[in-house]
Scaffold this motif. Structure first.
Motif, mmCIF file in Angstrom:
data_model
loop_
_atom_site.group_PDB
_atom_site.id
_atom_site.type_symbol
_atom_site.label_atom_id
_atom_site.label_comp_id
_atom_site.label_asym_id
_atom_site.label_seq_id
_atom_site.Cartn_x
_atom_site.Cartn_y
_atom_site.Cartn_z
ATOM 1 N N PRO A 1 5.820 10.564 4.270
ATOM 2 C CA PRO A 1 5.237 10.231 2.961
ATOM 3 C C PRO A 1 5.013 8.730 2.819
ATOM 4 O O PRO A 1 5.811 7.920 3.287
ATOM 5 N N SER A 2 3.933 8.360 2.177
ATOM 6 C CA SER A 2 3.525 6.961 2.099
ATOM 7 C C SER A 2 4.476 6.104 1.272
ATOM 8 O O SER A 2 4.468 4.883 1.401
ATOM 9 N N HIS A 3 5.317 6.698 0.432
ATOM 10 C CA HIS A 3 6.221 5.885 -0.386
ATOM 11 C C HIS A 3 7.445 5.381 0.384
ATOM 12 O O HIS A 3 8.208 4.573 -0.121
ATOM 13 N N PHE A 4 7.612 5.798 1.632
ATOM 14 C CA PHE A 4 8.694 5.281 2.464
ATOM 15 C C PHE A 4 8.254 3.995 3.135
ATOM 16 O O PHE A 4 7.116 3.870 3.579
ATOM 17 N N SER A 5 9.164 3.052 3.226
ATOM 18 C CA SER A 5 8.907 1.826 3.965
ATOM 19 C C SER A 5 9.034 2.139 5.452
ATOM 20 O O SER A 5 9.946 2.852 5.863
ATOM 21 N N SER A 6 8.107 1.612 6.244
ATOM 22 C CA SER A 6 8.162 1.883 7.680
ATOM 23 C C SER A 6 7.790 0.637 8.467
ATOM 24 O O SER A 6 7.133 -0.268 7.949
ATOM 25 N N GLN A 7 8.226 0.629 9.714
ATOM 26 C CA GLN A 7 7.900 -0.463 10.618
ATOM 27 C C GLN A 7 7.682 0.116 12.001
ATOM 28 O O GLN A 7 8.460 0.938 12.475
ATOM 29 N N ARG A 8 6.600 -0.300 12.662
ATOM 30 C CA ARG A 8 6.296 0.167 14.015
ATOM 31 C C ARG A 8 7.249 -0.506 14.998
ATOM 32 O O ARG A 8 7.369 -1.721 15.021
ATOM 33 N N LEU A 9 7.940 0.296 15.804
ATOM 34 C CA LEU A 9 8.858 -0.236 16.802
ATOM 35 C C LEU A 9 8.151 -0.546 18.107
ATOM 36 O O LEU A 9 8.500 -1.487 18.801
ATOM 37 N N TYR A 10 7.175 0.275 18.467
ATOM 38 C CA TYR A 10 6.385 0.038 19.663
ATOM 39 C C TYR A 10 5.122 0.889 19.582
ATOM 40 O O TYR A 10 5.011 1.796 18.773
#
Length: 133
Positions: free
Chosen positions: A19-28
């Motif tokens: 879901p778009s309301h979660f904060s995310s970060q690309r690891l690789y």
């Protein structure tokens, strides 16, 4: 479980299900490659047209959900034909010899393909779709 506070962190492939309301970060980021049986009729390179006209062995863990390559193809308004669906890349690699199927897999599996004398990698022709995850 994340939404109810029972989990603090999840590792998730970027396949559009988070879901778009979660904060995310690309690891690789991982490139995708194509492999075929060594004796396959396909040459050393695949055009997008050849890729789309071919039959594919597709890895999927959830039958009703498209995987990353299929979602990226859908974004272009095209679709590949899947003849066989399997759960595991390793098992899929052993099913390719003797067929004209294409298996699209992550670059992390390249070494397994290169060590297998019954398989070979096929490069994407300029203008062919480039999958990333």
């Amino acid at each position: 479980m994340l939404e109810r506070g029972k989990l603090d962190l999840i590792l998730h492939p970027d396949d559009g299900l988070l879901p778009s309301h979660f904060s995310s970060q690309r690891l690789y980021s991982e490139d995708w490659i194509c492999t075929v049986a060594r004796q396959s009729k396909f040459g050393d390179r695949l055009t997008l047209k050849q890729y789309l006209n071919a039959e594919h062995l597709v890895i999927t863990t959830i039958l009703s959900v498209q995987n990353i390559p299929d979602k990226q193809l859908a974004g272009l308004g095209v679709k590949r034909r899947s003849s066989v669906r399997m759960l595991y890349f390793g098992a899929a690699l052993s099913c390719l010899p003797g067929t004209e199927l294409i298996l699209t897999l992550t670059n992390g599996m390249r070494e397994m393909v290169e060590r297998n004398s019954t398989l070979r990698l096929v490069k994407r022709h300029k203008g062919c779709v480039h999958f990333i995850s």
